[in-house]
Design a protein around this motif. Structure first.
Motif, PDB file in Angstrom:
ATOM      1  N   LYS A 133      -7.301 -36.569   5.036  1.00 44.65           N
ATOM      2  CA  LYS A 133      -8.567 -36.567   4.187  1.00 44.65           C
ATOM      3  C   LYS A 133      -7.920 -36.105   2.684  1.00 44.65           C
ATOM      4  CE  LYS A 133     -10.016 -33.425   6.926  1.00 44.65           C
ATOM      5  NZ  LYS A 133      -9.126 -33.677   8.091  1.00 44.65           N
ATOM      6  N   PHE A 134      -8.535 -37.160   1.977  1.00 40.57           N
ATOM      7  CA  PHE A 134      -7.844 -36.732   0.470  1.00 40.57           C
ATOM      8  C   PHE A 134      -9.046 -36.534  -0.355  1.00 40.57           C
ATOM      9  CE2 PHE A 134      -5.080 -40.153   2.341  1.00 40.57           C
ATOM     10  CZ  PHE A 134      -3.948 -39.661   1.569  1.00 40.57           C
ATOM     11  N   GLN A 135      -8.858 -35.784  -1.118  1.00 38.06           N
ATOM     12  CA  GLN A 135     -10.050 -35.026  -1.992  1.00 38.06           C
ATOM     13  C   GLN A 135      -9.586 -34.725  -3.588  1.00 38.06           C
ATOM     14  OE1 GLN A 135     -12.201 -31.755  -0.569  1.00 38.06           O
ATOM     15  NE2 GLN A 135     -14.285 -32.547  -1.350  1.00 38.06           N
ATOM     16  N   ALA A 136     -10.292 -35.169  -4.389  1.00 35.75           N
ATOM     17  CA  ALA A 136      -9.921 -34.818  -5.890  1.00 35.75           C
ATOM     18  C   ALA A 136     -11.500 -33.959  -6.294  1.00 35.75           C
ATOM     19  CB  ALA A 136      -9.886 -36.179  -6.742  1.00 35.75           C
ATOM     20  N   GLY A 137     -11.143 -32.598  -5.820  1.00 38.38           N
ATOM     21  CA  GLY A 137     -12.561 -32.046  -5.936  1.00 38.38           C
ATOM     22  C   GLY A 137     -12.871 -31.232  -7.281  1.00 38.38           C
ATOM     23  N   TRP A 141     -16.183 -28.346  -9.390  1.00 42.43           N
ATOM     24  CA  TRP A 141     -16.068 -27.039 -10.162  1.00 42.43           C
ATOM     25  C   TRP A 141     -15.870 -26.892 -11.664  1.00 42.43           C
ATOM     26  CZ3 TRP A 141     -17.560 -25.100  -6.201  1.00 42.43           C
ATOM     27  CH2 TRP A 141     -17.152 -25.335  -4.719  1.00 42.43           C
ATOM     28  N   GLY A 142     -15.951 -27.987 -12.332  1.00 45.28           N
ATOM     29  CA  GLY A 142     -16.218 -27.975 -13.795  1.00 45.28           C
ATOM     30  C   GLY A 142     -14.677 -28.687 -14.633  1.00 45.28           C
ATOM     31  N   TRP A 143     -13.976 -29.048 -13.642  1.00 38.26           N
ATOM     32  CA  TRP A 143     -12.676 -29.609 -14.569  1.00 38.26           C
ATOM     33  C   TRP A 143     -12.189 -31.072 -13.578  1.00 38.26           C
ATOM     34  CZ3 TRP A 143     -12.843 -24.908 -12.067  1.00 38.26           C
ATOM     35  CH2 TRP A 143     -12.020 -24.886 -10.913  1.00 38.26           C
ATOM     36  N   HIS A 144     -11.023 -31.592 -14.478  1.00 42.54           N
ATOM     37  CA  HIS A 144     -10.429 -32.619 -13.371  1.00 42.54           C
ATOM     38  C   HIS A 144      -9.034 -32.127 -13.237  1.00 42.54           C
ATOM     39  CE1 HIS A 144      -8.440 -34.042 -17.120  1.00 42.54           C
ATOM     40  NE2 HIS A 144      -9.575 -34.123 -17.698  1.00 42.54           N
ATOM     41  N   VAL A 157      -4.445 -46.731  -7.034  1.00 42.86           N
ATOM     42  CA  VAL A 157      -5.715 -47.378  -6.260  1.00 42.86           C
ATOM     43  C   VAL A 157      -6.637 -48.243  -7.021  1.00 42.86           C
ATOM     44  CG1 VAL A 157      -5.436 -45.465  -4.406  1.00 42.86           C
ATOM     45  CG2 VAL A 157      -7.237 -45.409  -6.438  1.00 42.86           C
ATOM     46  N   GLY A 158      -6.216 -48.115  -8.444  1.00 48.91           N
ATOM     47  CA  GLY A 158      -7.230 -49.053  -9.293  1.00 48.91           C
ATOM     48  C   GLY A 158      -8.399 -47.988  -9.871  1.00 48.91           C
ATOM     49  N   PRO A 159      -8.589 -48.430 -11.042  1.00 43.17           N
ATOM     50  CA  PRO A 159      -9.771 -47.710 -11.573  1.00 43.17           C
ATOM     51  C   PRO A 159     -10.967 -47.259 -10.815  1.00 43.17           C
ATOM     52  CG  PRO A 159      -9.693 -49.860 -12.835  1.00 43.17           C
ATOM     53  CD  PRO A 159      -8.298 -49.712 -11.750  1.00 43.17           C
ATOM     54  N   GLY A 160     -11.508 -48.403  -9.992  1.00 42.90           N
ATOM     55  CA  GLY A 160     -12.952 -48.251  -9.284  1.00 42.90           C
ATOM     56  C   GLY A 160     -12.789 -47.156  -8.317  1.00 42.90           C
ATOM     57  N   ASN A 161     -11.435 -47.390  -7.342  1.00 37.96           N
ATOM     58  CA  ASN A 161     -11.385 -46.398  -6.315  1.00 37.96           C
ATOM     59  C   ASN A 161     -10.996 -45.049  -6.950  1.00 37.96           C
ATOM     60  OD1 ASN A 161     -11.599 -48.145  -4.119  1.00 37.96           O
ATOM     61  ND2 ASN A 161      -9.645 -48.978  -4.363  1.00 37.96           N
ATOM     62  N   ALA A 162     -10.092 -45.099  -8.073  1.00 38.32           N
ATOM     63  CA  ALA A 162      -9.972 -43.732  -8.731  1.00 38.32           C
ATOM     64  C   ALA A 162     -11.450 -43.190  -9.152  1.00 38.32           C
ATOM     65  CB  ALA A 162      -9.091 -43.909  -9.904  1.00 38.32           C
ATOM     66  N   ASN A 163     -12.475 -43.801  -9.670  1.00 37.61           N
ATOM     67  CA  ASN A 163     -13.420 -43.047 -10.048  1.00 37.61           C
ATOM     68  C   ASN A 163     -14.166 -42.521  -8.898  1.00 37.61           C
ATOM     69  OD1 ASN A 163     -13.569 -43.355 -12.722  1.00 37.61           O
ATOM     70  ND2 ASN A 163     -14.073 -45.437 -12.588  1.00 37.61           N
ATOM     71  N   HIS A 168     -16.802 -38.810  -7.776  1.00 37.89           N
ATOM     72  CA  HIS A 168     -17.599 -38.345  -6.637  1.00 37.89           C
ATOM     73  C   HIS A 168     -17.257 -36.923  -6.097  1.00 37.89           C
ATOM     74  CE1 HIS A 168     -20.374 -38.998  -3.295  1.00 37.89           C
ATOM     75  NE2 HIS A 168     -19.489 -39.191  -2.305  1.00 37.89           N
ATOM     76  N   GLY A 169     -16.086 -36.888  -6.019  1.00 39.68           N
ATOM     77  CA  GLY A 169     -15.423 -35.485  -5.582  1.00 39.68           C
ATOM     78  C   GLY A 169     -15.574 -35.159  -4.149  1.00 39.68           C
ATOM     79  N   GLU A 170     -15.792 -36.108  -3.391  1.00 38.97           N
ATOM     80  CA  GLU A 170     -15.859 -35.951  -1.924  1.00 38.97           C
ATOM     81  C   GLU A 170     -14.628 -36.530  -1.177  1.00 38.97           C
ATOM     82  OE1 GLU A 170     -18.256 -34.292  -0.606  1.00 38.97           O
ATOM     83  OE2 GLU A 170     -19.381 -34.117  -2.624  1.00 38.97           O
ATOM     84  N   LYS A 171     -14.374 -36.315   0.119  1.00 40.03           N
ATOM     85  CA  LYS A 171     -13.352 -36.682   0.874  1.00 40.03           C
ATOM     86  C   LYS A 171     -13.123 -38.012   1.131  1.00 40.03           C
ATOM     87  CE  LYS A 171     -15.242 -35.815   5.477  1.00 40.03           C
ATOM     88  NZ  LYS A 171     -15.139 -34.636   6.584  1.00 40.03           N
ATOM     89  N   VAL A 172     -11.987 -38.828   0.984  1.00 40.00           N
ATOM     90  CA  VAL A 172     -11.608 -39.935   1.623  1.00 40.00           C
ATOM     91  C   VAL A 172     -10.766 -40.037   2.815  1.00 40.00           C
ATOM     92  CG1 VAL A 172     -10.784 -42.204   0.990  1.00 40.00           C
ATOM     93  CG2 VAL A 172     -12.011 -41.155  -0.658  1.00 40.00           C
ATOM     94  N   GLU A 173     -11.316 -40.571   3.867  1.00 39.91           N
ATOM     95  CA  GLU A 173     -10.711 -40.501   5.123  1.00 39.91           C
ATOM     96  C   GLU A 173      -9.546 -41.465   5.204  1.00 39.91           C
ATOM     97  OE1 GLU A 173     -11.410 -38.359   7.531  1.00 39.91           O
ATOM     98  OE2 GLU A 173     -13.707 -37.902   7.314  1.00 39.91           O
ATOM     99  N   ALA A 174      -8.713 -41.343   6.118  1.00 38.63           N
ATOM    100  CA  ALA A 174      -7.543 -42.141   6.202  1.00 38.63           C
ATOM    101  C   ALA A 174      -7.483 -43.431   6.227  1.00 38.63           C
ATOM    102  CB  ALA A 174      -6.645 -41.837   7.842  1.00 38.63           C
ATOM    103  N   GLU A 175      -8.577 -44.158   6.945  1.00 40.10           N
ATOM    104  CA  GLU A 175      -8.477 -45.542   6.893  1.00 40.10           C
ATOM    105  C   GLU A 175      -9.065 -46.213   5.677  1.00 40.10           C
ATOM    106  OE1 GLU A 175      -8.227 -47.786   9.085  1.00 40.10           O
ATOM    107  OE2 GLU A 175      -7.311 -46.309  11.100  1.00 40.10           O
TER     108      GLU A 175
END
Length: 264
Positions: A133-137, A141-144, A157-163, A168-175
């Protein structure tokens, strides 16, 4: 520096493949300043030991690869200005992975969060398990992220998927990560480490100059215009063709045998 925090980054050499091991499983390998220092201390050896031809990066424990930085330890990086200049102080573990010249294969499972995601993106090949599970959370909390997250993710992964990950800050599952190109393969959890070693060993069996130059050229493709990249590629190719390993490869092809590459 906080002394109550445990954990280490360990380096093991197995033939011509190095293992970089995040060893704080009770905290999902959350990185402390001490672990950061240890990670950076290995980079010179990894880059300059000619016997090391590939690197496997993985985290111990069942819960995940890495939960990023231990937020309770950030104060030990110093002032805001000192933290901003951590690259110059060899105090950024994701940057350390980016600086490895040998190809890096990341073996991922469970949580890959924050700085763990940045280390994964700084690697060259990523193998994951179904529970990855990947997450840029950080946005929650107020930063990147500050060690390649907004840059490496876009290239990966390209700008759309990166955004999607960054805003969104939520997890992305393996598939979903596989479809994005964030991981290259999904294998059973108990096979992730072995598969990463298999890929790394296959890379290590290749001509090391050609492998490092190929990694370098892929990096260049992300940074320079195509026309310049094509010219640069021709120069790199021409250099590789003058090496002893290239001559050995041609002999081995003609003699129908496996080449014996020596990195010269």
């Amino acid at each position: 520096m906080s002394t109550q925090l445990t954990g280490s980054v360990d380096l093991e050499i197995h033939g011509n493949v190095a293992h970089l091991i995040l060893n704080r499983p009770e905290k999902i390998n959350a990185m402390t300043v001490k672990m950061d220092e240890e990670m950076n201390s290995y980079i010179y050896q990894l880059n300059n030991n000619l016997d090391i031809r590939a690197v496997v990066l993985y985290g111990k424990g069942e819960k995940g690869f890495c939960a990023g930085s231990d937020l309770t330890d950030l104060g030990d990086y110093g002032s805001n200005w000192e933290y901003r200049n951590r690259f110059d102080r060899n105090l950024d573990y994701a940057r350390a992975i980016w600086l490895i010249k040998k190809p890096v294969v990341a073996a991922l499972h469970g949580w890959v969060v924050g700085g763990g995601l940045e280390m994964a993106c700084a690697s060259d090949v990523r193998v994951g398990s179904p529970d990855t599970k990947f997450q840029a959370g950080e946005i929650r909390w107020g930063w990147h992220g500050g060690s390649g997250q907004t840059q490496l993710l876009v290239h990966t992964v390209g700008p759309g998927n990166a955004n999607l990950l960054l805003l969104h800050g939520e997890k992305v599952e393996a598939e979903a990560a596989l479809r994005m190109g964030l991981i290259q393969e999904i294998v059973a959890k108990e096979q992730v480490f072995d598969r990463a070693i298999e890929i790394a060993q296959s890379i290590a069996d290749k001509a090391p100059i050609a492998a490092q130059m190929t990694k370098h050229m892929v990096r260049m493709a992300q940074s320079i215009p195509l026309e310049v990249g094509l010219l640069y590629e021709n120069d790199s190719f021409s250099y590789c063709m003058t090496t002893e390993d290239a001559a050995e490869g041609q002999r081995a092809f003609a003699e129908k045998r496996k080449p014996n590459f020596k990195g010269r």
